[in-house]
Design a protein around this motif. Structure first.
Motif, PDB file in Angstrom:
ATOM      1  N   VAL A 131       0.890  -1.286   0.049  1.00 48.72           N
ATOM      2  CA  VAL A 131      -0.184  -0.046   0.048  1.00 48.72           C
ATOM      3  C   VAL A 131       0.883   1.316   0.096  1.00 48.72           C
ATOM      4  O   VAL A 131       0.611   2.233  -0.999  1.00 48.72           O
ATOM      5  CB  VAL A 131      -1.069   0.022   1.194  1.00 48.72           C
ATOM      6  CG1 VAL A 131      -1.705   1.520   1.313  1.00 48.72           C
ATOM      7  CG2 VAL A 131      -2.038  -1.130   1.053  1.00 48.72           C
ATOM      8  N   TRP A 132       1.853   1.256   0.932  1.00 50.81           N
ATOM      9  CA  TRP A 132       2.816   2.584   1.076  1.00 50.81           C
ATOM     10  C   TRP A 132       3.549   2.726  -0.201  1.00 50.81           C
ATOM     11  O   TRP A 132       3.954   3.740  -0.643  1.00 50.81           O
ATOM     12  CB  TRP A 132       3.573   2.563   2.483  1.00 50.81           C
ATOM     13  CG  TRP A 132       2.671   2.968   3.571  1.00 50.81           C
ATOM     14  CD1 TRP A 132       2.250   1.771   4.680  1.00 50.81           C
ATOM     15  CD2 TRP A 132       1.820   4.127   3.822  1.00 50.81           C
ATOM     16  NE1 TRP A 132       1.283   2.367   5.281  1.00 50.81           N
ATOM     17  CE2 TRP A 132       1.222   3.767   5.090  1.00 50.81           C
ATOM     18  CE3 TRP A 132       2.033   5.107   3.239  1.00 50.81           C
ATOM     19  CZ2 TRP A 132       0.407   4.829   5.538  1.00 50.81           C
ATOM     20  CZ3 TRP A 132       1.067   6.219   4.009  1.00 50.81           C
ATOM     21  CH2 TRP A 132       0.616   6.067   4.972  1.00 50.81           C
ATOM     22  N   GLY A 133       4.128   1.718  -0.729  1.00 47.41           N
ATOM     23  CA  GLY A 133       5.035   1.595  -1.970  1.00 47.41           C
ATOM     24  C   GLY A 133       4.253   2.384  -3.084  1.00 47.41           C
ATOM     25  O   GLY A 133       4.705   2.832  -3.957  1.00 47.41           O
ATOM     26  N   THR A 134       2.868   1.739  -3.098  1.00 43.99           N
ATOM     27  CA  THR A 134       2.008   2.186  -4.292  1.00 43.99           C
ATOM     28  C   THR A 134       1.843   3.943  -3.898  1.00 43.99           C
ATOM     29  O   THR A 134       1.703   4.477  -4.931  1.00 43.99           O
ATOM     30  CB  THR A 134       0.727   1.546  -4.318  1.00 43.99           C
ATOM     31  OG1 THR A 134       1.211   0.093  -4.575  1.00 43.99           O
ATOM     32  CG2 THR A 134       0.093   2.039  -5.508  1.00 43.99           C
ATOM     33  N   VAL A 135       1.273   4.228  -2.736  1.00 46.81           N
ATOM     34  CA  VAL A 135       0.982   5.329  -2.505  1.00 46.81           C
ATOM     35  C   VAL A 135       2.256   6.380  -2.784  1.00 46.81           C
ATOM     36  O   VAL A 135       2.278   7.372  -3.279  1.00 46.81           O
ATOM     37  CB  VAL A 135       0.644   5.603  -0.944  1.00 46.81           C
ATOM     38  CG1 VAL A 135       0.604   6.951  -0.404  1.00 46.81           C
ATOM     39  CG2 VAL A 135      -0.637   4.729  -0.568  1.00 46.81           C
ATOM     40  N   ALA A 136       3.594   5.964  -2.339  1.00 40.67           N
ATOM     41  CA  ALA A 136       4.693   6.656  -2.505  1.00 40.67           C
ATOM     42  C   ALA A 136       4.839   6.937  -4.158  1.00 40.67           C
ATOM     43  O   ALA A 136       5.397   7.915  -4.514  1.00 40.67           O
ATOM     44  CB  ALA A 136       5.908   6.121  -1.991  1.00 40.67           C
ATOM     45  N   ASP A 137       4.363   6.054  -4.994  1.00 38.14           N
ATOM     46  CA  ASP A 137       4.514   6.002  -6.368  1.00 38.14           C
ATOM     47  C   ASP A 137       3.467   7.234  -7.061  1.00 38.14           C
ATOM     48  O   ASP A 137       3.593   7.578  -8.021  1.00 38.14           O
ATOM     49  CB  ASP A 137       4.367   4.900  -7.014  1.00 38.14           C
ATOM     50  CG  ASP A 137       5.589   3.972  -6.961  1.00 38.14           C
ATOM     51  OD1 ASP A 137       6.963   4.745  -6.643  1.00 38.14           O
ATOM     52  OD2 ASP A 137       5.555   2.672  -7.187  1.00 38.14           O
TER      53      ASP A 137
END
Length: 449
Positions: free
Chosen positions: A81-87
């Protein structure tokens, strides 16, 4: 003489060819590393807490392991989730929120009246902290010059043994002073909140701003980096326009599809390496205090011995930095299977605790040569727009394996024995390494896209 646009370097090239300065890129490395340290601290804490909550609530081994499973699954969900949010929304925004969520629900966990609520709060705290590794690696990697990137990204994992060692040392000290596991949780919250405050002052990644089409903001960050590093001023180009899709429930699935469409072999290699190598490490962190206590060690002694194992890992990270030029793939092919075999030796030596502890220290060294190279390697396999989510999804798979692994480990431990269980885990690592050697490229000294 005028310089044509086609002969100008791009903004990305300027950033990745700057001189390394501790006051500039080094500051990002330290701030990102501290978040990584808390990730290690929290994961390691599960191993210290399991025997203590077993006593507190009268749990059997497999039930108590559900707490660790909940925490690691929370981290797995948080990682993608956070990896996608960061992108989607930027490294900085995701960078700051991960630790705040972790801190709030760690405090809630310390005041849990029941095992069920405690398990829920450990899941949510894990969800917040799960974003630290993919977001921190993406941010630090995109600020780091190409020539230093391999060493810096490998050195990032030096924060892991620091956090793991602190976790066991602090746990042992708190139990000695207060004889209450709840204070172990509270002891890590105040420094975590301090790191959250420091993160508010970190600039956004210029590579992300370029991709998002925010030229003015990107130029401001790049010009500031050039000035602060003392690099010569030069003209550079930025893309005319770009776009970043808005975050939505469906975009997470699109991001997952994107990393497989980019290159299915790379994603399969990343997932298999993360799943198997980190399964070996998490099994050691989760169960080593219990294994040593069952072999006759006192609780405090087992925590201190496991802390020393983690601390020895700092030497391993230094060695990984020193031999980084050997190539990511070659190091992984040697140290991954070797770390699993060493755990087999630990389990076979439990009848003679001194020998077992020696093997345990060797394991701490070898696994921390392996893991930093693994993290650097996988973070370099993806382009900028997929780096956070590509690494995040790989981290998610490792946390899922590490989450369910301890429960299966607890169930089969009395049935087939520790040596056989560790040997099975080693076999999985060997298969992943063979696949990597066949299907994935070497990334040493390559410029990030």
């Amino acid at each position: 003489m005028s310089v044509t646009t086609s002969s100008m370097p791009s903004g990305v090239q300027v950033v990745q060819n700057l001189p390394w300065k501790w006051g500039v890129q080094g500051r990002i490395f330290i701030i990102g590393g501290l978040g990584f340290m808390f990730d290690a601290w929290d994961v390691t804490l599960n191993g210290a807490l399991i025997p203590l909550i077993m006593q507190e609530w009268g749990l059997d081994r497999s039930t108590a392991a559900l707490m660790s499973t909940s925490n690691l699954i929370g981290m797995a969900v948080g990682a993608f989730v956070w990896g996608t949010v960061a992108d989607r929304i930027g490294r900085k925004a995701a960078f700051t929120w991960t630790l705040l969520i972790f801190s709030l629900f760690t405090v809630a966990g310390a005041f849990s009246p029941s095992f069920e609520l405690f398990t829920l709060f450990r899941f949510i705290a894990g969800f917040g902290l799960g974003g630290c590794i993919p977001v921190d690696y993406a941010l630090v990697g995109e600020f780091t010059p190409t020539k230093q990137r391999g060493k810096v990204m490998t050195a990032m994992d030096g924060w892991w043994p620091v956090g793991a060692a602190l976790s066991f040392f602090v746990s042992a000290m708190v139990i000695s002073l207060f004889d209450n596991w709840r204070f172990i949780l509270l002891a890590m919250v105040l420094p975590a909140l301090l790191v959250f405050w420091v993160r508010l002052h970190v600039p956004e990644s210029p590579l992300f701003l370029i991709r998002k089409g925010q030229q003015a903001e990107a130029r401001k960050v790049i010009d500031d980096l050039v000035a602060r590093t003392g690099a010569p001023q030069q003209e550079y180009t930025l893309p005319e326009s770009s776009s970043v899709p808005k975050l939505s429930a469906g975009s997470i699935g699109q991001q997952l599809a994107g990393i497989w469409k980019f290159n299915w072999r790379i994603t399969a290699v990343a997932w298999s390496l993360f799943l198997t190598i980190l399964l070996v490490y998490y099994l050691a962190l989760t169960w080593m205090p219990s294994i040593l206590q069952q072999a006759g060690m006192a609780a405090n002694t087992s925590l201190f011995m496991t802390a020393i194992m983690a601390a020895v890992g700092m030497i391993g990270v230094v060695a990984a930095v020193a031999i980084e030029k050997v190539g990511r793939k070659r190091i992984l092919a040697i140290t991954g299977p070797l770390s699993g075999l060493i755990l087999v030796m630990v389990s076979l030596s439990l009848g003679t605790p001194t020998t077992a502890v020696i093997w345990l220290l060797v394991f701490g060294f070898v696994i921390q040569v392996c893991i930093p190279v693994l993290y650097a390697y996988v973070s370099e396999l993806y382009p900028t727009e997929l780096r956070g989510s590509g690494f995040g999804w790989a981290s998610t798979i490792s946390r899922l394996g590490a989450g369910f692994g301890p429960v299966l480990f607890a169930l089969y431990w009395p049935v087939i024995g520790l040596p056989t269980l560790f040997l099975i885990a080693t076999g999985l690592v060997v298969l992943a390494v063979i696949f990597m050697l066949i299907a994935a490229p070497e990334t040493a000294d390559q410029e990030l896209e």
